[in-house]
Design a protein around this motif. Structure first.
Motif, short mmCIF file in Angstrom:
data_model
loop_
_atom_site.label_atom_id
_atom_site.label_comp_id
_atom_site.label_asym_id
_atom_site.label_seq_id
_atom_site.Cartn_x
_atom_site.Cartn_y
_atom_site.Cartn_z
N ALA A 137 0.79 -1.22 -0.15
CA ALA A 137 -0.16 0.24 0.08
C ALA A 137 1.08 1.23 0.12
O ALA A 137 1.82 1.64 -0.32
CB ALA A 137 -1.06 0.12 1.49
N GLY A 138 0.32 2.80 -0.14
CA GLY A 138 0.77 3.90 0.44
C GLY A 138 1.33 3.85 1.88
O GLY A 138 1.54 2.83 2.65
N ILE A 139 1.92 5.32 2.00
CA ILE A 139 2.70 5.73 3.12
C ILE A 139 1.92 7.20 3.90
O ILE A 139 1.66 8.18 2.91
CB ILE A 139 3.18 5.58 4.33
N SER A 140 1.46 7.32 4.84
CA SER A 140 0.55 8.68 5.49
C SER A 140 1.83 9.85 4.63
O SER A 140 3.34 9.12 5.68
CB SER A 140 -0.27 8.62 6.32
N ARG A 141 1.75 11.45 4.63
CA ARG A 141 2.77 11.78 4.88
C ARG A 141 3.23 11.69 7.06
O ARG A 141 5.08 12.08 7.21
CB ARG A 141 2.55 13.71 4.88
N PRO A 142 2.50 12.18 8.07
CA PRO A 142 2.79 11.92 9.11
C PRO A 142 3.73 10.16 9.20
O PRO A 142 5.17 10.20 9.91
CB PRO A 142 1.90 11.75 9.66
N ALA A 143 3.17 9.59 8.78
CA ALA A 143 4.08 8.05 8.70
C ALA A 143 5.56 7.82 8.26
O ALA A 143 6.27 7.54 9.28
CB ALA A 143 3.43 6.88 8.16
N ALA A 144 4.82 8.58 7.43
CA ALA A 144 7.00 8.50 6.50
C ALA A 144 7.89 9.80 6.69
O ALA A 144 8.99 9.56 6.68
CB ALA A 144 6.81 9.72 4.51
N ASP A 145 6.94 10.63 7.33
CA ASP A 145 8.52 11.66 8.75
C ASP A 145 8.67 11.00 9.54
O ASP A 145 9.69 11.52 9.77
CB ASP A 145 7.41 12.89 9.02
N PHE A 146 8.17 9.70 10.13
CA PHE A 146 9.05 9.18 11.33
C PHE A 146 9.38 8.34 11.01
O PHE A 146 10.63 8.02 10.94
CB PHE A 146 7.23 8.67 11.83
N ALA A 147 9.02 7.65 9.61
CA ALA A 147 10.57 6.91 9.28
C ALA A 147 11.13 7.50 8.76
O ALA A 147 12.57 6.99 8.95
CB ALA A 147 10.13 5.81 8.12
N ASP A 148 11.10 8.69 8.29
CA ASP A 148 13.02 9.31 8.28
C ASP A 148 13.31 10.25 9.57
O ASP A 148 14.82 9.83 9.57
CB ASP A 148 12.27 10.80 7.54
N THR A 149 12.97 10.07 10.45
CA THR A 149 13.17 10.66 11.89
C THR A 149 13.48 9.48 13.00
O THR A 149 14.97 9.57 13.15
CB THR A 149 12.00 11.09 12.93
N ALA A 150 13.41 8.33 12.53
CA ALA A 150 13.71 6.65 12.69
C ALA A 150 14.23 6.82 11.71
O ALA A 150 15.69 5.17 12.28
CB ALA A 150 12.83 6.10 13.45
N LEU A 167 9.81 5.04 -0.53
CA LEU A 167 8.07 6.22 0.61
C LEU A 167 8.53 7.35 1.00
O LEU A 167 7.24 7.75 1.09
CB LEU A 167 6.56 4.99 0.90
N ASP A 168 9.59 7.34 1.18
CA ASP A 168 9.86 8.26 2.55
C ASP A 168 11.03 8.28 1.75
O ASP A 168 11.80 8.30 1.11
CB ASP A 168 10.37 7.64 4.28
N SER A 169 11.58 9.90 2.10
CA SER A 169 13.04 10.90 1.41
C SER A 169 14.31 9.04 2.23
O SER A 169 14.46 9.26 0.73
CB SER A 169 13.14 12.16 2.50
#
Length: 189
Positions: A137-150, A167-169
């Protein structure tokens, strides 16, 4: 349930003649669909998830083994060199990364990515592991932001071709060598 006054040979004949025998019109322009929110910032257009790929038997999904092999090949090509093929329970293994497969139709939420990241950190014997999440599936922007932070990597896999899209940066920066050679240097922990 209503009963029909048709014999089995008559039903077989109608079914064998297809849609024309049923007086149905099928065709016209395909419905125009919007690009999902999670694809807007990917730099990937609608329908490009499978561009350049060759789906198996039209729209059929790859089998679990084929899908795992294609994902493993792409991840190692993107610089994740310590990955190896696992078993049915853990299809891909690593000493440095914890690989989670998210095979649900719903996009993983921020809390789901946080939970997966916690599992990844706990999976390391002496040093916490980093998360690689593979979703259909996709991913929400907040979830992608958290993935980047983690410092996690979240990829979407196309089930028909096995192609990965970041899906994240961080996942987008880990590109195949032929598409972005300068982006191969992964940031240290």
């Amino acid at each position: 349930m209503p009963r029909a006054d048709a014999s089995v040979p008559e039903i077989v004949d109608v079914l064998g003649r297809g849609l024309k025998a049923w007086d149905l019109e099928v065709g016209g322009e395909p419905a125009e669909t919007d690009v999902p929110d999670w694809m807007e910032d990917l730099g990937v257009g609608h329908g490009e998830l499978v561009k350049g790929s060759t789906p198996v038997d039209g729209r059929r999904s790859l089998g679990p083994r084929q899908l795992t092999e294609r994902v493993l090949d792409q991840l190692t090509s993107r610089g994740f060199v310590d990955l190896e093929e696992g078993d049915a329970e853990t299809p891909i293994r690593s000493q440095s990364f914890h690989i989670e497969w998210h095979n649900r139709a719903k996009n993983p939420s921020t809390s789901e990515v946080q939970r997966l990241n916690g599992l990844a950190a706990a999976a390391g014997e002496y040093v916490p592991k980093r998360l690689i999440a593979v979703t259909t599936a996709g991913i929400s922007r907040p979830a992608a932001d958290f993935a980047d932070t983690a410092k996690a990597f979240v990829f979407c896999v196309d089930r028909t071709s096995g192609r990965l899209v970041g899906l994240d940066s961080r996942a987008r920066e880990a590109r195949l060598p032929d598409t972005h050679p300068a982006g191969q240097d992964l940031e240290p922990w």
